[in-house]
Design an enzyme around this catalytic site. Structure first.
Site, short mmCIF file in Angstrom:
data_model
loop_
_atom_site.label_atom_id
_atom_site.label_comp_id
_atom_site.label_asym_id
_atom_site.label_seq_id
_atom_site.Cartn_x
_atom_site.Cartn_y
_atom_site.Cartn_z
N GLN A 140 -10.08 14.56 -12.72
CA GLN A 140 -8.80 14.20 -12.12
C GLN A 140 -8.43 12.76 -12.46
O GLN A 140 -7.30 12.35 -12.24
CB GLN A 140 -8.89 14.33 -10.60
CG GLN A 140 -9.20 15.73 -10.11
CD GLN A 140 -9.23 15.78 -8.59
OE1 GLN A 140 -8.27 15.45 -7.92
NE2 GLN A 140 -10.36 16.20 -8.05
N ASN A 141 -9.37 12.00 -12.97
CA ASN A 141 -9.15 10.59 -13.24
C ASN A 141 -8.33 10.39 -14.52
O ASN A 141 -8.49 11.13 -15.48
CB ASN A 141 -10.48 9.86 -13.36
CG ASN A 141 -11.31 9.99 -12.10
OD1 ASN A 141 -10.77 10.20 -11.01
ND2 ASN A 141 -12.62 9.89 -12.23
N VAL A 142 -7.53 9.35 -14.52
CA VAL A 142 -6.71 9.03 -15.69
C VAL A 142 -7.23 7.80 -16.43
O VAL A 142 -6.58 7.29 -17.34
CB VAL A 142 -5.23 8.81 -15.28
CG1 VAL A 142 -4.66 10.05 -14.65
CG2 VAL A 142 -5.09 7.61 -14.34
N ASP A 143 -8.43 7.32 -16.05
CA ASP A 143 -8.93 6.05 -16.57
C ASP A 143 -9.63 6.15 -17.92
O ASP A 143 -10.00 5.14 -18.51
CB ASP A 143 -9.89 5.41 -15.56
CG ASP A 143 -10.98 6.37 -15.09
OD1 ASP A 143 -11.51 7.15 -15.92
OD2 ASP A 143 -11.31 6.35 -13.89
N HIS A 158 -5.00 15.29 -14.98
CA HIS A 158 -3.78 14.58 -14.57
C HIS A 158 -3.26 13.66 -15.66
O HIS A 158 -2.48 12.75 -15.37
CB HIS A 158 -4.06 13.77 -13.29
CG HIS A 158 -4.36 14.64 -12.11
ND1 HIS A 158 -4.90 14.14 -10.93
CD2 HIS A 158 -4.19 15.97 -11.91
CE1 HIS A 158 -5.05 15.14 -10.07
NE2 HIS A 158 -4.63 16.25 -10.64
N CYS A 166 7.02 9.37 -25.00
CA CYS A 166 8.45 9.47 -24.77
C CYS A 166 8.78 10.88 -24.29
O CYS A 166 8.37 11.87 -24.91
CB CYS A 166 9.22 9.15 -26.05
SG CYS A 166 11.01 9.33 -25.88
N CYS A 169 11.50 12.41 -27.31
CA CYS A 169 11.06 12.76 -28.67
C CYS A 169 9.58 13.10 -28.76
O CYS A 169 9.11 13.54 -29.81
CB CYS A 169 11.38 11.62 -29.64
SG CYS A 169 10.38 10.13 -29.38
#
Length: 211
Positions: A140-143, A158, A166, A169
């Site tokens: 679950q971590n985005v680190d 996540h 972006c 695009c």
């Protein structure tokens, strides 16, 4: 705060994919409460030994990264518990003011987050992966600390905080490039302010002065 309208085309981000993962054993119930580390370690060892040649997938969350200096979210002193509520995707895409607030907070906090290093928990999972004990990690971590440690089969449930993509695009750049080469030059005064303690920026209720 000024926010770039587009990102330079530097290739597409690649999401981790894992196929043919068989379910692991689900009968291990970890002990609850504090002071039971030895008991939990013994039960975990028994669990892995009992798996035999079955593939084991490890699911990780915020608690794994706290020893790396990244605060958790829902504990007593976590961000959520102290009043911060995450911005929802609908809010971000529908409001320019909220996008500016989001990136202002990001300027204040991205560097310590990016500088965090893996801890013994991440390193242990790398060893178990190399030994064939763990087949994959869902986090679950985005680190991206699992990747920094050397784990190769990671699903970032996540997303990741080290890549900016972006929404129009779909081109992507590293977060460091976006912050240092795009956001900071557009907001030199804000960038200087963001170099100090985040609490001094008064962002909790969105009252920061933005260009």
């Amino acid at each position: 705060m000024a926010v770039p309208r587009t990102l330079p085309a530097r290739g597409k981000s690649v999401s981790a994919r894992l196929t043919n993962v068989q379910p692991s054993l689900l009968d291990f119930i970890p002990p609850t409460g504090f002071g039971k580390v030895a008991h939990a370690s013994r039960k975990l060892r028994e669990f892995f030994l009992g798996c035999g040649d079955k593939e084991v997938v490890v699911i990780t969350g915020a608690g794994l990264s706290t020893e790396s200096g990244i605060p958790d979210y829902r504990s007593k002193n976590g961000s959520f518990s102290t009043g911060h509520k995450p911005m929802q995707h609908g809010e971000f895409v529908s409001s320019e003011a909220k996008r500016k607030r989001y990136w202002a907070r990001s300027m204040a906090g991205w560097k310590p987050f990016a500088d965090a290093q893996p801890n013994v928990g991440h390193d242990s999972l790398v060893k178990m992966e190399r030994q064939g004990v763990v087949s994959a990690i869902i986090t679950q971590n985005v680190d991206t600390l699992h990747q920094k440690a050397g784990s190769r089969r990671v699903i970032d449930l996540h997303g990741r905080n080290d890549i900016v993509e972006c929404l129009s695009c779909k081109s992507s750049v590293p977060m460091s490039t976006f912050q240092e080469e795009m956001l900071a030059p557009l907001n030199p005064t804000w960038a200087t302010s963001a170099a100090g303690p985040g609490e001094n920026l008064n962002l909790a209720r969105g009252r920061a002065t933005l260009r």
